[in-house]
Design a protein around this motif. Structure first.
Motif, mmCIF file in Angstrom:
data_model
loop_
_atom_site.group_PDB
_atom_site.id
_atom_site.type_symbol
_atom_site.label_atom_id
_atom_site.label_comp_id
_atom_site.label_asym_id
_atom_site.label_seq_id
_atom_site.Cartn_x
_atom_site.Cartn_y
_atom_site.Cartn_z
ATOM 1 N N ALA A 22 0.840 -1.206 0.000
ATOM 2 C CA ALA A 22 0.000 0.000 0.000
ATOM 3 C C ALA A 22 0.872 1.252 0.000
ATOM 4 C CB ALA A 22 -0.933 -0.006 1.211
ATOM 5 N N ALA A 23 1.961 1.222 0.763
ATOM 6 C CA ALA A 23 2.859 2.377 0.833
ATOM 7 C C ALA A 23 3.525 2.643 -0.508
ATOM 8 C CB ALA A 23 3.916 2.156 1.916
ATOM 9 N N PRO A 130 16.575 1.826 6.019
ATOM 10 C CA PRO A 130 16.070 0.658 5.281
ATOM 11 C C PRO A 130 14.553 0.571 5.284
ATOM 12 C CG PRO A 130 16.651 0.015 7.491
ATOM 13 C CD PRO A 130 17.030 1.470 7.368
ATOM 14 N N SER A 131 14.030 -0.211 4.366
ATOM 15 C CA SER A 131 12.649 -0.677 4.452
ATOM 16 C C SER A 131 12.690 -2.044 5.116
ATOM 17 C CB SER A 131 12.023 -0.778 3.061
ATOM 18 O OG SER A 131 11.937 0.501 2.455
ATOM 19 N N PHE A 141 8.900 2.005 15.050
ATOM 20 C CA PHE A 141 8.168 2.254 13.812
ATOM 21 C C PHE A 141 6.658 2.123 13.986
ATOM 22 C CE2 PHE A 141 12.251 0.189 12.368
ATOM 23 C CZ PHE A 141 12.893 1.380 12.111
ATOM 24 N N GLY A 142 6.213 1.574 15.115
ATOM 25 C CA GLY A 142 4.785 1.408 15.355
ATOM 26 C C GLY A 142 4.157 0.309 14.528
ATOM 27 N N GLY A 148 11.472 2.873 4.112
ATOM 28 C CA GLY A 148 12.539 3.852 4.205
ATOM 29 C C GLY A 148 12.935 4.394 2.848
ATOM 30 N N GLY A 149 13.884 5.309 2.859
ATOM 31 C CA GLY A 149 14.327 5.920 1.611
ATOM 32 C C GLY A 149 15.618 5.345 1.076
ATOM 33 N N GLY A 150 16.194 4.360 1.800
ATOM 34 C CA GLY A 150 17.453 3.769 1.369
ATOM 35 C C GLY A 150 17.264 2.618 0.405
ATOM 36 N N ASP A 151 18.383 1.959 0.074
ATOM 37 C CA ASP A 151 18.321 0.880 -0.917
ATOM 38 C C ASP A 151 18.401 -0.505 -0.276
ATOM 39 O OD1 ASP A 151 20.984 0.802 -0.109
ATOM 40 O OD2 ASP A 151 21.757 0.437 -2.137
ATOM 41 N N VAL A 152 18.204 -0.587 1.053
ATOM 42 C CA VAL A 152 18.264 -1.864 1.765
ATOM 43 C C VAL A 152 16.866 -2.279 2.203
ATOM 44 C CG1 VAL A 152 19.114 -3.053 3.830
ATOM 45 C CG2 VAL A 152 20.616 -1.487 2.578
#
Length: 461
Positions: A22-23, A130-131, A141-142, A148-152
């Motif tokens: 969804a995100a 990371p995501s 993070f709840g 996240g905005g990184g590549d991991v």
């Protein structure tokens, strides 16, 4: 963007993947058998989540996502099959959510939830953003999902049905290969073989990080060494061969645990804010992964100190009448033993009581003796009915196959009454563990109510 419909969307693993998709802008719907806080959270994120299964819930243009717990007789799955819709396993949906990223897969019979949560928090603190898809709520993070905005991308990789073979990790971390899920695999050899196949999924130039203290994991490392970069970690005295990363000077207290990690010329002090000596192993594995992703040794060690735990992993649920109740997901003998040992450290000389809900008939039968041995370390043991999950009941089998082997243990079929029995038996200053992978997590308030009544009706905290 695509449409995805999750059958059983309220489950820990399914809800996280639904949130991630969804995100990323996909249209996500789903259903579950009962209402829950998880469904309500998903609705706030724009996900349509129904209570109850109905063929009318399935969008005709959606890819249908299932877990191994969804049976072919499910009306929504039957509808999708009849229409010829694409049906994928949740692991395949997770692979979609992580496309184009450096994928870190955390696998093992136990420890993977805590380790993947710990790794996500630490990598965030270290600046990699990371995501993640973790099978429990991470307080920072709840949710168990984080975009996240990184590549991991960090994922808890489920070995129970072999679905982790759908991943192609840049770094794979294996916490242990202790036999479990024998209802699916049939033997220890078959269980270990699937981990060898999992290691074979590591991308060229990638790494396999393995706990050298576990015999099965050590055999895995030996089997695949030479096919990819392999790094082992562990306490010197507990590894059959010298690990690449040595854990020394371990010091456990009621509030946390410390140790020193040594890898070649790197030597760092590690101090965790979560108790339990087993968490040093989890953190050591996470530290090695961080190093493989380019984080400096000292920075990764400091970042691991930011981790405060995940839901249902020795989660403090409240106190009343001078007693505390802790909820834990432990459902394998090794996990049960670790949770009770952790409770001993926190409780000091005070009493440790356990109300345990076994998970699966097959696991209960396969490990009855080991469960009994682990539970015997508690002062008071109450067992309740087996949580069947995906299995059908087995005639003549109940929790007495364990309780009959534990001196002083009692079997109380109703889990709320079992909790009351354990709560009344817990003396002031003691800790009560509600333990198991099923519905027992709902019973912490039951214990608090019992203790509050003992104090004349004062509200529990």
């Amino acid at each position: 963007m695509s449409a995805y419909h999750f059958i059983g969307i309220g489950g820990a693993g399914m809800s996280v993947i639904a949130e991630l998709l969804a995100a990323r802008g996909h249209v996500v719907t789903g259903s579950d058998q009962v209402e829950s806080d998880v469904l309500e959270r998903l609705r706030t994120l724009g996900v349509t989540a129904w209570v109850g299964h109905d063929a009318a819930h399935v969008p005709a243009d959606a890819v249908v996502v299932v877990s191994s717990a969804v049976r072919e007789s499910n009306v929504e799955l039957a509808c999708a099959r009849e229409r010829g819709q694409q049906v994928i396993h949740r692991s395949q949906a997770l692979a979609v959510a992580s496309e184009g990223m450096r994928f870190v897969a955390v696998a093992g019979a136990h420890g993977k939830t805590t380790t993947s949560g710990m790794l996500t928090v630490a990598l965030s603190a270290a600046g990699l953003d990371p995501s993640a898809a973790v099978g429990a709520v991470v307080p920072q993070f709840g949710s168990g999902a984080h975009v996240g905005g990184g590549d991991v991308f960090v994922a808890e990789a489920d070995e129970s049905d072999g679905s982790f073979l759908n991943y192609t990790p840049t770094v794979a971390l294996v916490t242990n290969v202790e036999p479990d899920h024998l209802d699916h695999y049939g033997s220890r050899e078959a269980f270990e073989e699937v981990f060898v196949r999992f290691a074979g999924r590591v991308v060229p130039g990638g790494s396999l990080v393995v706990c050298g203290e576990d015999e099965g994991a050590a055999r895995l490392a030996a089997a695949v060494r030479g096919t990819c970069r392999v790094l082992t970690y562990g306490r010197l005295e507990r590894c059959q061969s010298a690990p690449d990363v040595a854990i020394t000077e371990v010091e456990a207290t009621a509030s946390g645990v410390k140790a020193v990690l040594t890898h070649g010329e790197d030597r760092v002090d590690l101090e965790l804010a979560v108790p339990g000596e087993h968490n040093i192993l989890n953190a050591a594995g996470a530290w090695v992964v961080g190093r493989e992703l380019g984080v400096a040794p000292e920075a990764m060690a400091r970042a691991l100190g930011e981790f405060t735990g995940t839901s249902r992993r020795f989660e403090m649920r409240g106190q009343a009448g001078g007693r505390r109740v802790v909820d834990d997901y432990a459902h394998h003998p090794t996990e049960v033993a670790a949770a009770i040992a952790q409770a001993r450290t926190v409780a000091g000389d005070a009493q440790v009581s356990v109300v345990f809900q076994p998970h699966l008939y097959s696991r209960t039968l396969n490990f009855a003796d080991r469960f009994a041995q682990a539970l015997s370390a508690a002062d008071t043991v109450v067992l309740t009915d087996i949580y069947a999950a995906r299995e059908d009941p087995v005639e003549g089998v109940d929790s007495t196959v364990i309780s009959s082997k534990v001196p002083g243990a009692v079997f109380v079929p109703d889990m709320e009454e079992a909790t009351r029995v354990a709560a009344r038996a817990t003396r002031r200053g003691g800790i009560l563990l509600t333990m198991g992978a099923g519905s027992i997590t709902r019973c912490a308030p039951v214990a608090l109510d019992v203790w509050a009544e003992d104090e004349g009706g004062s509200p529990a905290q």
